[in-house]
Structure formats: structure tokens, C-alpha cells
Design an enzyme around this catalytic site. Structure first.
Site, short mmCIF file in Angstrom:
data_model
loop_
_atom_site.label_atom_id
_atom_site.label_comp_id
_atom_site.label_asym_id
_atom_site.label_seq_id
_atom_site.Cartn_x
_atom_site.Cartn_y
_atom_site.Cartn_z
N LEU A 86 0.82 -1.22 0.00
CA LEU A 86 0.00 0.00 0.00
C LEU A 86 0.85 1.26 0.00
CD1 LEU A 86 -2.79 -1.04 2.55
CD2 LEU A 86 -2.87 -1.16 0.06
N CYS A 87 1.94 1.23 -0.77
CA CYS A 87 2.81 2.40 -0.86
C CYS A 87 3.20 2.66 -2.32
CB CYS A 87 4.05 2.24 0.01
SG CYS A 87 4.91 0.66 -0.18
N GLY A 88 2.25 2.45 -3.22
CA GLY A 88 2.49 2.74 -4.63
C GLY A 88 3.56 1.84 -5.22
#
Length: 290
Positions: A86-88
């Protein structure tokens, strides 16, 4: 067209997701501020250590095993990623650069071993058929200097024992809250230490070293490697939280847009339903009149 009940459920679901992403953005922002402060505080210390080593390098006569350059037969590649997603493209960018570098070295006939700092990198290496020589997991989000010492001790021991002839670290370097740059750094052998501004010989000679220049140099070289690894860990942590903050902000905006579109769709469907009911009533009244 979906029914009103189905659209209402989708709107409710997206609103719940929006609350989660908004909360995660706030948590990431708080962690990012702390991580940013830590890396900004460390950078001057790391630069000053390079300056001291540059001063000592001009006065010592005997070299050090960590400065020994050997024939490039076996290379260790260490990938530094996060333990969570969930951090690109934070983790993906590091792994893309790692696989590209590994492929290039293998095409040159170089034997490559890989180690992973972070669960995401470790898992992806295994899925791509690589068996990590060493894995350090659970560091992301709670980096300490002890982590850097442990990693550095393992690297130095294997380098001195000639398990590999070169060590390369790949990680995300923190530039700003919006920019993270993938950096490929050669950890070993240590490059000749230089400073950006050369100091006059008189200034260097003015220092008095205890116990000796050589003893201090031998102790500071491994310490400098620890600082480099620790700096990479902090750079990666700040980059990860910045990337997660940006990713969650984009997800929250996307949720807002989706809610607007679903609300418009719901209103249209509701209007069509009301219009249909009115037409049925009018049709029924006309039928009664006849």
C-alpha cells in the site's frame, strides 16, 4: 443498469474504504515526519565522518581489508524494501532495478548472490526463483542502529572471507515527500574517501590523534560502513512513509470521485424509477376513464 439497492451498497462500501485510506494517510504522515527528521539529522553526521576519514587517509600508510579491490567474480546484491505494501511503486521500483542489474551482471558471467532487507523484496525474490543468501525482516517502520550493525557485521565477515568480491545495495533514496529515487550504491570495496572541499595539508597535520592515525582509521572504516547502511535504512523508511502517504491520498481522492459518480448514477436511477411509477399511475387512471 444496477438497481437502487445495489448502488446504495456500493456507495456505502466505497465510503468505508475512504475512511480507511484517510486514516492510513494520517498515520503515514505522522510516521513520515519522524522518519524525515531522523534522516535529516543523520546526513550531516555521515558527511562529517567522510571528512574525518578523508583527513586520516592522507596520513596512514597501511591499507585496510575493506579497501581491497579484487577481481569481480562474485557479487552480492542487497535489495532494501519495506515489509508492507500500500505504498504505490515504492517496492516495485527497487525490485525492477535489482532484477535489471542482476541480469546485466549474469550476462557478463558474474556469479550473483542476493540478500533482502524487507519482506516484500524477500517474497518477490523467492517468487522469481532466487534463494536469498540472507534475509532481514521486520525492520521497516522501526529502524534502529542495531539493525545496521547486524547487517554490516554479516557483510564484512563474508567479504573478508571472500564469499563475494563486491557488495551492492539498492534502495529508495529520500528526496522529498513526492520524490523518491532508486539508488544503486557499492558498499564494498569501500571507495577512496574524498571530500568535496579539499583541506590544506597544514590543517590536517594540526590534529593530534590518540592512539594513532592508523588505529583510528582501522576502527572508523567499519563504522563508516555501518553509517552508510543505517543511512540507507532511514532513507528507505522516509521514502516508504512518503510513498504510502501519497498513495493513500490518491486512493482517498479516487474514492471521492467514485462516490460522486455512484451518487449521480443513483439519482438518475431513482429519477427513472419515479418517472416509471408516475407513468404507470397515469396509465392506470387513463384506463379507468375508458
Amino acid at each position: 443498469m444496477p438497481g437502487l439497492k445495489e448502488i446504495r451498497k456500493r456507495i456505502s462500501s466505497v465510503k468505508s474504504t475512504k475512511q480507511i485510506t484517510k486514516a492510513m494517510k494520517m498515520v503515514a504522515a505522522a510516521k513520515f515526519r519522524k522518519a524525515q527528521a531522523r534522516i535529516l539529522e543523520l546526513r550531516p553526521y555521515a558527511d562529517k565522518m567522510n571528512s574525518v576519514l578523508a583527513s586520516l587517509a592522507t596520513t596512514v600508510e597501511i591499507g585496510h581489508p575493506l579497501l581491497e579491490v579484487r577481481l569481480r567474480k562474485r557479487v552480492e546484491v542487497i535489495v532494501l524494501t519495506g515489509d508492507k505494501g500500500l505504498c504505490g511503486a515504492f517496492n516495485t521500483n527497487v525490485m525492477k532495478a535489482a532484477f535489471k542489474l542482476i541480469k546485466e551482471m549474469q550476462s557478463e558471467g558474474i556469479e550473483v548472490s542476493v540478500s533482502a532487507i524487507g519482506k516484500k523484496g524477500n517474497d518477490l525474490l523467492k517468487r522469481r526463483g532466487f534463494t536469498p543468501r540472507q534475509s532481514w525482516l521486520g525492520i521497516s517502520g522501526r529502524v534502529s542502529y542495531l539493525n545496521a550493525k547486524e547487517i554490516t557485521a554479516n557483510i564484512i565477515e563474508n567479504y573478508i572471507n571472500e564469499t563475494f568480491d563486491e557488495v551492492i545495495l539498492i534502495y529508495n533514496e529520500f528526496k522529498s515527500a513526492l520524490v523518491q529515487k532508486v539508488s544503486i550504491v557499492k558498499l564494498l570495496p569501500l571507495a577512496p574517501v574524498k571530500t568535496e572541499v579539499s583541506e590544506p595539508q597544514e590543517t590536517i597535520a594540526a590534529f593530534i590523534y590518540e592512539p594513532s592515525q592508523q588505529a583510528i582509521f582501522d576502527n572508523l572504516l567499519p563504522k563508516n560502513l555501518e553509517i552508510q547502511v543505517f543511512r540507507a535504512l532511514l532513507e528507505s523508511q522516509a521514502s516508504e512513509e512518503a510513498a504510502r502517504m501519497t498513495s493513500m491520498e490518491n486512493a482517498t481522492k479516487a474514492a471521492d470521485d467514485m462516490i460522486d459518480n455512484l451518487t449521480l448514477q443513483y439519482n438518475k436511477a431513482r429519477q427513472a424509477s419515479i418517472t416509471k411509477e408516475l407513468m404507470d399511475i397515469v396509465g392506470g387512471v387513463e384506463a379507468l376513464k375508458q
